[in-house]
Design an enzyme around this catalytic site. Structure first.
Site, mmCIF file in Angstrom:
data_model
loop_
_atom_site.group_PDB
_atom_site.id
_atom_site.type_symbol
_atom_site.label_atom_id
_atom_site.label_comp_id
_atom_site.label_asym_id
_atom_site.label_seq_id
_atom_site.Cartn_x
_atom_site.Cartn_y
_atom_site.Cartn_z
ATOM 1 N N LYS A 113 15.389 7.614 56.307
ATOM 2 C CA LYS A 113 15.941 8.959 56.467
ATOM 3 C C LYS A 113 17.314 9.097 55.816
ATOM 4 O O LYS A 113 17.724 10.191 55.442
ATOM 5 C CB LYS A 113 15.967 9.349 57.931
ATOM 6 C CG LYS A 113 14.543 9.505 58.476
ATOM 7 C CD LYS A 113 14.491 10.130 59.844
ATOM 8 C CE LYS A 113 13.051 10.443 60.237
ATOM 9 N NZ LYS A 113 12.244 9.233 60.432
HETATM 10 C C1 PLP Z 1 10.862 9.187 60.419
HETATM 11 C C2 PLP Z 1 10.183 7.874 60.250
HETATM 12 C C3 PLP Z 1 8.819 7.780 59.867
HETATM 13 C C4 PLP Z 1 7.937 8.997 59.684
HETATM 14 O O1 PLP Z 1 8.288 9.753 58.560
HETATM 15 P P1 PLP Z 1 7.717 11.243 58.373
HETATM 16 O O2 PLP Z 1 8.486 11.815 57.249
HETATM 17 O O3 PLP Z 1 8.013 11.947 59.673
HETATM 18 O O4 PLP Z 1 6.268 11.152 58.120
HETATM 19 C C5 PLP Z 1 8.275 6.532 59.669
HETATM 20 N N1 PLP Z 1 9.005 5.406 59.854
HETATM 21 C C6 PLP Z 1 10.312 5.459 60.217
HETATM 22 C C7 PLP Z 1 11.054 4.186 60.434
HETATM 23 C C8 PLP Z 1 10.953 6.680 60.425
HETATM 24 O O5 PLP Z 1 12.255 6.733 60.795
#
Ligand code: PLP
Length: 463
Positions: A113
């Site tokens: 993120k």
């Molecule tokens: C947010 C997240 C996901 C999921 O990603 P999306 O964009 O919601 O599909 C998967 N793994 C981790 C570690 C995350 O922080």
């Protein structure tokens, strides 16, 4: 480039108009009117670029209301080796012939993120400064999103962050990451309840339109178009690292929850990046796997939403999924509105058949799969992967086609999820330098009962 809603509202908006917004007024999500197509000559030119300059090139196709020099300065400030650990920014680690992990988790909070949120922080500061406005970001987090938002917005002019989390329920590492921030514009509020209680408070505050306007409340949730756009860049960067010429195709497997990450892959493919397959990997919360297999989309209730050992994928509905459905249905906003008006829908046979044309496939992984995959990867390659990436690798190994390189997106580092690593390997996960002992740092957090008015009063007193 102009943006329209997925639910039929054709009002055209510029990038800067939608940057600070959530949903479109008709309840839909914003998408560009068309996807710019990248031809072979452009792909060839982009192949040699540094990550920050590649980001600039891609962003410029979608942003025409920020001067090019300013945009280039922003991407160069954000995507640096100091912040992301390597010049490559998203380096590949090969796991044998034709399969590699793409590292997206070397930013400040050790999850993918950061890739988007760091850019969002810079864009928010830029746009608010240009308008002479301020914004108070209110959010709820069970871990990764909140910390990524706080590290992106800390010290930024014109922005405050109020982040609600369930008191005592995040991992000690995640709590330490957030609560050790001493920046005056970051406010941690630990709610004496579960994540849904925190989320409900955010909704209640946001639904109080007078309060929202007076206190300039905004969000940074995963439906934000700028976040998705930032993620498109690493699909190109992964492709260039994995191939020698543009004649080759690459597949990606993406550990998925809200469908934000893999939706960026869909956009990259629509732009003309030679992607063979986009493989959606889910955990036990398999809303998306069910959809791709059957054409039925069924939002789960909270009783049917499992708490798993890949918690960032524990979702009951996939908030970005509507964007893909809009494209799947030939951008028929009326049909999208109809489908998303209830808690489930079923595509008719011809609609479902068209999914393959978009390159999608899917698979599912369970706690036992996750643990076995972490063990296998450690035994065969000496690499410790986190539980979410393990869900991806498990599904990738099933979907890998001979002759087509498969890139598995690494969505977090194992240091964030020590308990599952301990269960799988009997060891403590490696921790990046500089994060030793963060649990011991002083904590800045306000503990509060589940009470909307107290949260409002706290915001009022701190803006
Ligand atoms: C947010 C997240 C996901 C999921 O990603 P999306 O964009 O919601 O599909 C998967 N793994 C981790 C570690 C995350 O922080």
């Amino acid at each position: 480039m102009k943006y329209i809603s997925t639910r039929g509202d054709q009002t055209e908006r510029g990038f800067s108009d939608i940057l600070l917004e959530g949903l479109a007024p008709d309840g839909g999500l914003y998408l560009p009117k068309t996807y710019p197509r990248v031809d072979a000559a452009t792909l060839a030119r982009w192949r040699g670029l540094a990550y920050a300059d590649l980001a600039f090139e891609i962003l410029s196709l979608y942003i025409d209301d920020i001067p090019a020099d300013d945009l280039r300065a922003l991407t160069r400030k954000v995507y640096t080796a100091e912040v992301f650990g390597t010049e490559a920014i998203t380096p590949l680690t090969w796991l044998g012939e034709g399969i590699a992990l793409q590292g997206l988790s070397n930013g400040p909070t050790l999850a993918f993120k950061d890739m988007a949120m760091q850019l969002l922080g810079a864009l928010f500061e830029y746009e608010l400064g240009r308008r002479g406005e301020t914004l108070n970001i209110l959010g709820a987090t069970s871990g990764d999103t909140g910390s990524a938002a706080e590290y992106a917005m800390r010290g930024k002019r014109g922005v405050n962050v109020f982040m609600l989390s369930p008191h005592g329920r995040m991992s000690p590492f995640q709590q330490a990451q957030m609560f050790s921030l001493q920046d005056a514009n970051i406010h941690n509020i630990a709610i004496e309840g579960v994540f849904d209680d925190a989320q409900d408070i955010v909704k209640a505050v946001s639904n109080d339109l007078a309060f929202k306007r007076e206190h300039r409340i905004g969000t940074v949730n995963s439906i934000n178009w700028a976040r998705l756009l930032a993620q498109v860049v690493y699909y190109f960067a992964g492709y260039f690292q994995a191939t020698k010429t543009n004649a080759e195709k690459v597949s990606f497997t993406v550990p998925s929850g809200n469908f934000g990450n893999v939706c960026a892959g869909h956009v990259a493919r629509m732009m003309g990046l030679p992607i063979a397959k986009l493989v959606v990997a889910t955990n036990e919360n398999d809303v998306l796997d069910e959809f791709f297999r059957t054409g039925t989309y069924r939002v789960r209730g909270s009783a049917d939403t499992h708490e798993t050992s890949s918690p960032s994928m524990d979702i009951s509905k996939a908030s970005n999924f509507e964007r893909f459905v809009f494209d799947l249905l030939d951008r028929d906003g009326g049909r999208v509105r109809q489908l998303f008006s209830g808690s489930h829908f079923h595509l008719d046979a011809s609609e479902h058949a068209s999914i393959t044309g978009f390159g999608f496939a899917s698979g599912r992984s369970t706690h036992a799969d996750r643990v076995a995959t972490i063990r296998r990867c450690h035994a065969e390659h000496g690499i410790v992967i986190d539980p979410h990436t393990a869900d991806g690798l498990k599904v990738a190994l099933e979907k890998h086609e001979p002759g087509i390189t498969m890139l598995v997106l690494e969505t977090a580092l194992p240091a964030k999820f020590a308990a599952t690593i301990h269960e799988a390997l009997g060891i403590e996960p490696p921790r990046p330098a500089g994060l030793e002992g963060i649990e011991e740092l002083p904590k800045r957090v306000k503990v509060m009962p589940v009470d909307v008015d107290q949260v409002k009063a706290y915001i009022h007193a701190h803006v």
